[in-house]
Design a protein around this motif. Structure first.
Motif, PDB file in Angstrom:
ATOM      1  N   UNK A   1      -0.809  59.054 -17.324  1.00  0.00           N
ATOM      2  CA  UNK A   1       0.650  58.974 -17.175  1.00  0.00           C
ATOM      3  C   UNK A   1       1.055  59.047 -15.712  1.00  0.00           C
ATOM      4  N   UNK A   2       0.381  59.892 -14.963  1.00  0.00           N
ATOM      5  CA  UNK A   2       0.627  60.027 -13.523  1.00  0.00           C
ATOM      6  C   UNK A   2      -0.723  59.952 -12.826  1.00  0.00           C
ATOM      7  N   UNK A   3      -0.886  58.978 -11.943  1.00  0.00           N
ATOM      8  CA  UNK A   3      -2.176  58.775 -11.290  1.00  0.00           C
ATOM      9  C   UNK A   3      -1.966  58.592  -9.796  1.00  0.00           C
ATOM     10  N   UNK A   4      -2.948  59.041  -9.011  1.00  0.00           N
ATOM     11  CA  UNK A   4      -2.885  58.874  -7.561  1.00  0.00           C
ATOM     12  C   UNK A   4      -4.166  58.211  -7.072  1.00  0.00           C
ATOM     13  N   UNK A   5      -4.036  57.476  -5.999  1.00  0.00           N
ATOM     14  CA  UNK A   5      -5.186  56.829  -5.387  1.00  0.00           C
ATOM     15  C   UNK A   5      -5.972  57.814  -4.537  1.00  0.00           C
ATOM     16  N   UNK A   6      -7.252  57.529  -4.388  1.00  0.00           N
ATOM     17  CA  UNK A   6      -8.066  58.253  -3.411  1.00  0.00           C
ATOM     18  C   UNK A   6      -7.694  57.763  -2.020  1.00  0.00           C
ATOM     19  N   UNK A   7      -8.236  58.397  -1.001  1.00  0.00           N
ATOM     20  CA  UNK A   7      -7.916  57.950   0.359  1.00  0.00           C
ATOM     21  C   UNK A   7      -8.441  56.543   0.607  1.00  0.00           C
ATOM     22  N   UNK A   8      -9.590  56.205   0.027  1.00  0.00           N
ATOM     23  CA  UNK A   8     -10.113  54.845   0.189  1.00  0.00           C
ATOM     24  C   UNK A   8      -9.210  53.826  -0.485  1.00  0.00           C
ATOM     25  N   UNK A   9      -8.728  54.130  -1.683  1.00  0.00           N
ATOM     26  CA  UNK A   9      -7.827  53.215  -2.392  1.00  0.00           C
ATOM     27  C   UNK A   9      -6.495  53.078  -1.667  1.00  0.00           C
ATOM     28  N   UNK A  10      -5.982  54.197  -1.132  1.00  0.00           N
ATOM     29  CA  UNK A  10      -4.741  54.141  -0.362  1.00  0.00           C
ATOM     30  C   UNK A  10      -4.915  53.260   0.856  1.00  0.00           C
ATOM     31  N   UNK A  11      -6.054  53.408   1.537  1.00  0.00           N
ATOM     32  CA  UNK A  11      -6.334  52.574   2.705  1.00  0.00           C
ATOM     33  C   UNK A  11      -6.438  51.105   2.320  1.00  0.00           C
ATOM     34  N   UNK A  12      -7.060  50.821   1.177  1.00  0.00           N
ATOM     35  CA  UNK A  12      -7.176  49.431   0.732  1.00  0.00           C
ATOM     36  C   UNK A  12      -5.807  48.814   0.467  1.00  0.00           C
ATOM     37  N   UNK A  13      -4.904  49.585  -0.159  1.00  0.00           N
ATOM     38  CA  UNK A  13      -3.576  49.037  -0.424  1.00  0.00           C
ATOM     39  C   UNK A  13      -2.824  48.779   0.876  1.00  0.00           C
ATOM     40  N   UNK A  14      -2.889  49.718   1.812  1.00  0.00           N
ATOM     41  CA  UNK A  14      -2.187  49.523   3.075  1.00  0.00           C
ATOM     42  C   UNK A  14      -2.761  48.339   3.837  1.00  0.00           C
ATOM     43  N   UNK A  15      -4.065  48.140   3.772  1.00  0.00           N
ATOM     44  CA  UNK A  15      -4.670  46.949   4.393  1.00  0.00           C
ATOM     45  C   UNK A  15      -4.157  45.680   3.724  1.00  0.00           C
ATOM     46  N   UNK A  16      -4.052  45.712   2.393  1.00  0.00           N
ATOM     47  CA  UNK A  16      -3.592  44.540   1.648  1.00  0.00           C
ATOM     48  C   UNK A  16      -2.138  44.203   1.994  1.00  0.00           C
ATOM     49  N   UNK A  17      -1.306  45.231   2.159  1.00  0.00           N
ATOM     50  CA  UNK A  17       0.123  45.020   2.407  1.00  0.00           C
ATOM     51  C   UNK A  17       0.478  44.970   3.882  1.00  0.00           C
ATOM     52  N   UNK A  18      -0.517  44.925   4.745  1.00  0.00           N
ATOM     53  CA  UNK A  18      -0.259  45.053   6.187  1.00  0.00           C
ATOM     54  C   UNK A  18       0.611  43.941   6.761  1.00  0.00           C
TER      55      UNK A  18
ATOM     56  N   UNK B   1      -5.277  44.303  -6.938  1.00  0.00           N
ATOM     57  CA  UNK B   1      -6.424  44.573  -7.805  1.00  0.00           C
ATOM     58  C   UNK B   1      -6.767  46.036  -7.933  1.00  0.00           C
ATOM     59  N   UNK B   2      -5.992  46.894  -7.315  1.00  0.00           N
ATOM     60  CA  UNK B   2      -6.239  48.336  -7.401  1.00  0.00           C
ATOM     61  C   UNK B   2      -5.703  48.891  -8.710  1.00  0.00           C
ATOM     62  N   UNK B   3      -6.231  50.020  -9.169  1.00  0.00           N
ATOM     63  CA  UNK B   3      -5.713  50.626 -10.400  1.00  0.00           C
ATOM     64  C   UNK B   3      -4.227  50.928 -10.253  1.00  0.00           C
ATOM     65  N   UNK B   4      -3.473  50.866 -11.346  1.00  0.00           N
ATOM     66  CA  UNK B   4      -2.013  50.972 -11.252  1.00  0.00           C
ATOM     67  C   UNK B   4      -1.523  52.383 -10.960  1.00  0.00           C
ATOM     68  N   UNK B   5      -0.546  52.444 -10.071  1.00  0.00           N
ATOM     69  CA  UNK B   5       0.209  53.673  -9.825  1.00  0.00           C
ATOM     70  C   UNK B   5       1.679  53.275  -9.694  1.00  0.00           C
ATOM     71  N   UNK B   6       2.555  54.243  -9.861  1.00  0.00           N
ATOM     72  CA  UNK B   6       3.980  53.992  -9.644  1.00  0.00           C
ATOM     73  C   UNK B   6       4.302  54.231  -8.176  1.00  0.00           C
ATOM     74  N   UNK B   7       5.450  53.704  -7.742  1.00  0.00           N
ATOM     75  CA  UNK B   7       5.877  53.962  -6.369  1.00  0.00           C
ATOM     76  C   UNK B   7       6.004  55.461  -6.130  1.00  0.00           C
ATOM     77  N   UNK B   8       6.537  56.190  -7.114  1.00  0.00           N
ATOM     78  CA  UNK B   8       6.682  57.638  -6.954  1.00  0.00           C
ATOM     79  C   UNK B   8       5.330  58.329  -6.851  1.00  0.00           C
TER      80      UNK B   8
END
Length: 367
Positions: free
Chosen positions: A128-145, A268-275
């Motif tokens: 119901x509530x999920x958070x990314x690891x630091x590697x996943x967070x870095x991957x998303x920021x790289x993707x959205x750069x 392609x990362x596992x789903x999380x909400x903006x919150x």
């Protein structure tokens, strides 16, 4: 009851738009269908209990059964409305008190570990509530750069600003020299429009420190925003919002959530909400060794208990490091501890051969 609930809602003039909308949804979707035909003066605990037994079997638009936490929130709305009736002496007591309901516990953040990702990819199992690891967070920021709103996602991922807070930021709230962001307002949707409000609490009105990288990201975002204004034939206004739509207008919170969901899917990362980026920012800060009190201030929580209970998710590597530190603390001098233990056992053997002479006088002790 239908008339009373509507009257109660209409007289609550200081409600925030989201709070008012939540109350209205509870009344229209749950309370009116089950209690609307009852007379206020004839409302009893048994009647209210019967209504909530039925409400608990409602389903959400996605087909899931209504969560206990949602049922608890509906009960809170009814209790507030009936408390007003008690104060106005329309009821002797509140019949919504003492209901037997399933406890509604908020979902705690779950980290997207390798195992959790594998279960999601194969069976669609999603917390119901999920958070990314630091590697996943870095991957998303790289993707959205390269996205025009990259700075927004970067800021939320590292500071945990709320959705309404980040879209409500103005450039006058950002000090790129000192590296700070002042949270002084938020934007919320209200009947198709946007309304600017004060932060939700005194603790939410805060100053958030920025690292050098985030400050640089905001500088580049400011330069890009100036170029966009120039391309539209407009003069950039330093008092305007930090994050805007493509045409320069304010950014609606719901639109931002849809954009993030789209980018999340494309990454392609596992789903999380903006919150959930807010949950992740707190989790990663704790993993970096930031004190809980500092994380509480960063998030704008009035209570450190809320911060610890909700946001202190433990990343796998943090858990392993904690166990290693504990083992090192206990066992680092294990050889010396065993030698001391053997020495103490030897002294106890010698002491047992000696008979205590009884009470010792002061004079004999001095001699």
């Amino acid at each position: 009851m239908t008339e009373w609930l509507q009257h109660w809602l209409d007289t609550r003039t200081r409600l925030r738009p989201r709070t008012r909308n939540g109350y209205a949804e509870h009344i229209d979707r749950y309370l009116t269908p089950h209690l609307g035909g009852a007379l206020l003066s004839e409302l009893t605990p048994g009647l209210v209990q019967q209504a909530f037994d039925a409400i608990s079997y409602h389903t959400t638009p996605t087909g899931d059964r209504l969560s206990p936490a949602t049922v608890q929130r509906v009960r809170a709305t009814l209790r507030a409305a009936l408390n007003t009736a008690v104060r106005e002496r329309l009821l002797p007591s509140n019949p919504a008190r003492g209901l037997r309901l399933e406890p509604g516990t908020g979902a705690r953040p779950v980290v997207w570990t390798d195992q959790a990702v594998a279960e999601w990819r194969h069976g669609g199992v999603r917390p119901a509530v999920a958070v990314w690891t630091k590697e996943q967070t870095r991957q998303f920021l790289d993707f959205a750069s390269d996205h025009r709103l990259y700075a927004l996602f970067h800021l939320v991922a590292l500071t945990g600003l709320r959705r309404g807070e980040v879209v409500g930021l103005r450039w006058e709230d950002v000090d790129l020299v000192k590296g700070t962001v002042r949270v002084a307002r938020q934007l919320q949707s209200n009947r198709g429009g946007l309304v600017e409000l004060a932060p939700k609490s005194a603790a939410s009105r805060r100053m958030v420190a920025l690292d050098h990288t985030t400050t640089g990201v905001l500088r580049r975002h400011q330069w890009r925003q100036q170029q966009e204004a120039q391309a539209r034939g407009q003069e950039w206004d330093p008092r305007e919002f930090v994050f805007t739509g493509a045409r320069g207008g304010p950014l609606a919170p719901e639109r931002l959530s849809r954009l993030f969901r789209k980018l999340n899917d494309e990454s392609g990362l596992p789903p999380v909400r903006l919150h959930d980026l807010r949950h992740g920012a707190a989790t990663l800060a704790l993993a970096a060794g930031v004190e809980l009190k500092v994380v509480q201030a960063m998030l704008g929580h009035a209570s450190i208990v809320l911060t610890a209970d909700t946001y202190a998710s433990v990343l796998p590597e943090v858990a392993r490091e904690a166990t290693e530190r504990t083992a090192w603390l206990v066992l680092r001098d294990s050889g010396r501890v065993r030698r001391c233990a053997r020495a103490r056992r030897g002294r106890r053997v010698l002491d047992s051969a000696w008979t205590h002479p009884g009470p010792i006088s002061t004079n004999s002790r001095l001699s």
